[in-house]
Write an enzyme that holds these catalytic residues in place. Structure first.
Site, PDB file in Angstrom:
ATOM      1  N   ASP A  14       8.234  -8.605  -0.060  1.00  0.00           N
ATOM      2  CA  ASP A  14       8.604  -7.211   0.166  1.00  0.00           C
ATOM      3  C   ASP A  14       8.308  -6.890   1.629  1.00  0.00           C
ATOM      4  O   ASP A  14       7.735  -7.685   2.372  1.00  0.00           O
ATOM      5  CB  ASP A  14       7.863  -6.261  -0.800  1.00  0.00           C
TER       6      ASP A  14
HETATM    7  C1  BGC Z   1      10.382  -1.609  -0.976  1.00  0.00           C
HETATM    8  C2  BGC Z   1      11.432  -2.507  -1.548  1.00  0.00           C
HETATM    9  C3  BGC Z   1      12.662  -2.483  -0.681  1.00  0.00           C
HETATM   10  C4  BGC Z   1      12.267  -2.917   0.726  1.00  0.00           C
HETATM   11  C5  BGC Z   1      13.431  -3.007   1.693  1.00  0.00           C
HETATM   12  C6  BGC Z   1      10.139  -1.861   0.495  1.00  0.00           C
HETATM   13  O1  BGC Z   1       9.357  -0.883   1.062  1.00  0.00           O
HETATM   14  O2  BGC Z   1       9.190  -1.753  -1.717  1.00  0.00           O
HETATM   15  O3  BGC Z   1      11.734  -2.118  -2.866  1.00  0.00           O
HETATM   16  O4  BGC Z   1      13.663  -3.295  -1.203  1.00  0.00           O
HETATM   17  O5  BGC Z   1      11.343  -1.971   1.226  1.00  0.00           O
HETATM   18  O6  BGC Z   1      13.894  -1.765   2.066  1.00  0.00           O
END
Ligand code: BGC
Length: 747
Positions: free
Chosen positions: A280
């Site tokens: 993530d």
């Molecule tokens: C989130 C994810 C997301 C990623 C990309 C993160 O902060 O937890 O769910 O896909 O950002 O934007």
């Protein structure tokens, strides 16, 4: 009780079809992967493992891509820029490896569908698959070929803002609907230019954040993890999901981006996953803040050795992997495998053959058929929670309507969280939809009362009361702005924000029939407003077409059919509150002495006491699976194909379902099962099947559910997935309180 273990099996085996062809290794793809890998320098390999979010100067990003330092970009969503970056990768980098372009396409790209929690209320996998397909068609038209969805985190805490992105509290429902989303995004073959790679997230346990506070630690023991939190991810793997994303949380002390057991033993060895795993956002680097790694180098070491193939934005792979290899701490084979996983998905997506998009293909965005599908989804996502005196649907006698509340005309907020690309200028609000459908026949008086959900200014309430007094019925659109749910937007108080409750109270005092419509990203504690309202319709954040969908529902052109995918608590203090809990040794009976009935100076006693709250009891405001219709349904004549079953058998549960009301309508019939005694304690009931059944007024139909006995398997005292022999109860009905009961024995 000692029970004989009769079988080991894969739960959900019958739930999703076998792996789609997209995840089956083809010799051709494998040969191409190996041929390319053999030409790559170590720097180029590490570059493939690096995902960046371009910001600032385009040329700086292009330089990195040219050097082969970037395998993927995210957060670029226009065809021209994507093509330009892709051209740099394909035409100017040494090996011409295309980028994979990711984006959070969570509930639609431009055409915004209801938030996932709302879509889950439809209990309709076909609808959800269709929504994901449309999102894929729109997103791929600009060159986005990878979405960070579906979110299949089991979510049992409405304080957690990300419950909005989830498919609710139930393992089976989330598994079925999550698999449907994967299929919708990826289509028949990843190779199709309108397919986008899915990315089930957040692997794993993120929804169990302690206290419902985002990013917080989780404490899920392995059996619970396997029985409740992992199956939805396994179902996504079976549906052919091309990628996975690790979560932010540490579970039992291990941050997900450093958890080799989950990423290698479970995901790859047990489930046979051969796509790639992305971290993530900066979650590799965040292992330092967790106190799990001392610096970026150790973070890169732990993440890569755990099986994180691609690092999202924190750059520790690029900065440290080479050195870690030269020190012998990371094997080059580990890097090669990660790159193989990434290239495999790029080949499967056909990116080498078709790296670019046609920049003139804008016509698919907001296509009429997409808007129509989004409206249908919003209709099926709305849950009727109360309808006293059948105030809904509104009839011919209604001549004047008061439309009040901050969500009646909130084009941005009704789209909900995680909307990067949807344009509020395309949103159709309830006010606009009511005016356009009924404005020539009915007088519509609009007085919002408060201007946005957190607005504490009560100055507008008097005008709302005047509007209510002049009307035959009041439609109050309340709820939450989109920014109040989603990532990092958790709440400790789930009452209506601002002066909304005062507004409801004031218009209720006019004595006019009051219909409250709630647009929100989570269950709110709306018991007080429910009691003040004649009808309560919960639409979650319904997306671009929420207005026309609600207008159709309010006037009976459509009949509500949604069911709650999550329990609605009365009080925040009851959380976590979910239907599929264990029994405890002292289950709540519902006949307990409540706070106000305890005599003064009562002596200490625990005899006869049960597990409950003195002030709030244990009952939810509305249970899981609950939802009314304008019609009514009767369940009877329950029959089981057999009351004694064994390994390999399929139980057929049949019953008659009758539409006993005045409207043609759809009911979501639900089957729950309880494994009464186990080698470990088992939930009081678990959803095992559901089906939407459309019936004409007065129509009766025999419905049957087939349940392979293997689907009763769970991870038992020996940490084996087995069906244990013994006694089972089952219920069929319209919600998790279903009363039509049967029982059977597995021998
Ligand atoms: C989130 C994810 C997301 C990623 C990309 C993160 O902060 O937890 O769910 O896909 O950002 O934007």
């Amino acid at each position: 009780m000692n029970k004989r273990i009769i079988t080991g099996c894969l739960l959900l085996a019958a739930l999703v079809s076998c792996q789609s062809s997209t995840s089956v290794k083809s010799n051709d793809v494998e040969k191409r992967v190996e041929a390319l890998l053999s030409q790559m320098t170590l720097e180029e390999k590490i570059g493939q493992m690096n995902q960046i979010s371009p910001s600032g100067d385009v040329n700086t990003t292009a330089e990195l891509i040219k050097k082969g330092e970037v395998g993927s970009i995210l957060n670029v969503a226009d065809a021209k820029t994507i093509n330009a970056y892709q051209r740099t990768a394909v035409e100017q980098s040494r090996l011409g490896i295309p980028l994979i372009v990711g984006r959070d396409v969570i509930h639609g790209f431009k055409t915004i569908f209801p938030i996932p929690l709302g879509q889950a209320a439809s209990f309709n996998p076909d609808l959800i698959e269709k929504g994901a397909r449309i999102a894929a068609i729109e997103a791929s038209s600009v060159g986005v070929r990878w979405t960070f969805a579906p979110m299949v985190d089991i979510s049992r805490d409405p304080r957690w803002g990300r419950i909005a992105e989830s498919l609710g509290e139930d393992t089976y429902l989330t598994s079925v609907l999550g698999a449907a989303m994967v299929k919708g995004f990826q289509g028949d073959s990843l190779n199709n230019p309108t397919s986008i790679a899915a990315c089930p997230k957040h692997f794993v346990g993120y929804g169990a954040a302690e206290g419902g506070r985002d990013y917080n630690s989780t404490h899920i023991p392995e059996r619970l993890l396997r029985n409740v939190y992992l199956p939805s991810f396994e179902a996504a793997a079976k549906a052919g999901a091309a990628t996975y994303m690790t979560s932010f949380n540490d579970n039992d002390g291990i941050p997900a981006s450093g958890n080799g057991y989950i990423l290698k033993d479970v995901l790859r060895k047990e489930w046979g996953f051969d796509g790639f795993v992305v971290s993530d956002w900066a979650s590799v680097g965040e292992m330092i803040a967790h106190g799990f790694c001392a610096d970026g180098k150790e973070a890169a070491l732990k993440a890569v050795n755990a099986g994180v193939d691609m690092e999202m934005v924190s750059y520790h792979y690029v900065n440290h992997l080479k050195e870690l290899i030269s020190e012998g701490k990371v094997k080059e084979e580990t890097i090669d495998n990660a790159v193989r996983n990434i290239l495999r998905v790029k080949f499967r997506l056909g990116l080498f053959e078709n790296p670019y998009v046609d920049e003139s293909k804008g016509e698919v965005l907001y296509a009429a058929s997409h808007l129509e599908a989004a409206k249908e989804a919003a209709i099926e996502s709305a849950v009727l929670l109360k309808n006293e005196g059948s105030v809904l649907p509104l009839g011919e006698s209604v001549k004047t309507i008061a439309v009040i509340g901050p969500m009646a005309d909130a084009p941005h907020d009704q789209m909900g969280t995680w909307v990067f690309d949807g344009d509020k200028n395309y949103t159709q609000t309830p006010l606009k939809a009511l005016e356009s459908a009924y404005g020539d026949k009915i007088k519509i008086v609009y007085a919002p009362g408060v201007s946005y959900s957190r607005d504490t200014n009560t100055g507008g309430i008097a005008a709302a009361v005047r509007a209510a007094s002049s009307a035959d019925v009041v439609l109050a659109f309340v709820g939450e702005e989109s920014i109040l749910s989603g990532e990092a937007h958790c709440l400790a108080n789930l009452n209506l924000q601002g002066a909304q409750s005062a507004l409801i109270e004031a218009v209720a005092n006019t004595g006019k029939p009051l219909v409250t419509i709630v647009m929100a990203g989570r269950p709110l504690t709306i018991g007080k407003e429910a009691a003040l309202s004649d009808a309560l319709l919960y639409s979650f954040h319904p997306g671009t077409m929420g207005g026309p969908a609600l207008a159709d529902l309010l006037f009976g052109k459509s009949v509500p059919s949604g069911k709650l995918p999550v329990t609605f608590p009365k009080e925040v203090g009851q959380i976590p509150l979910y239907y599929s809990h264990n029994s405890t040794g002292r289950p709540f009976q519902g006949t307990e002495t409540m706070l106000q009935d305890i005599p003064a100076e009562a002596g200490q006693t625990s005899l006869g006491n049960t597990s409950f709250y003195l002030d709030a009891g244990n009952d939810p405001l509305y249970p899981f699976g609950y939802g009314l219709s304008y019609s009514t349904f009767k369940y009877d004549n329950l029959k089981l194909s057999s009351e004694k079953l064994k390994e390999g058998d399929v139980l057929t549960v049949s019953f008659d379902l009758t539409n006993t009301g005045k409207y043609d309508a759809t009911e979501v019939a639900q089957l729950y099962v309880q494994d009464r005694f186990g080698s470990v304690t088992r939930p009081v009931k678990e959803l095992k099947r559901f089906e939407r059944i459309a019936l004409k007024s007065g129509e009766s139909r025999s419905v049957s559910f087939s349940l392979p006995i293997q689907e009763l398997a769970f991870w038992n005292i020996d940490m084996k997935k087995v069906v244990e022999a013994g006694d089972f109860n089952l219920w069929v009905g319209g919600d998790s309180r279903a009363a039509l009961k049967g029982s059977f024995v597995v021998e």
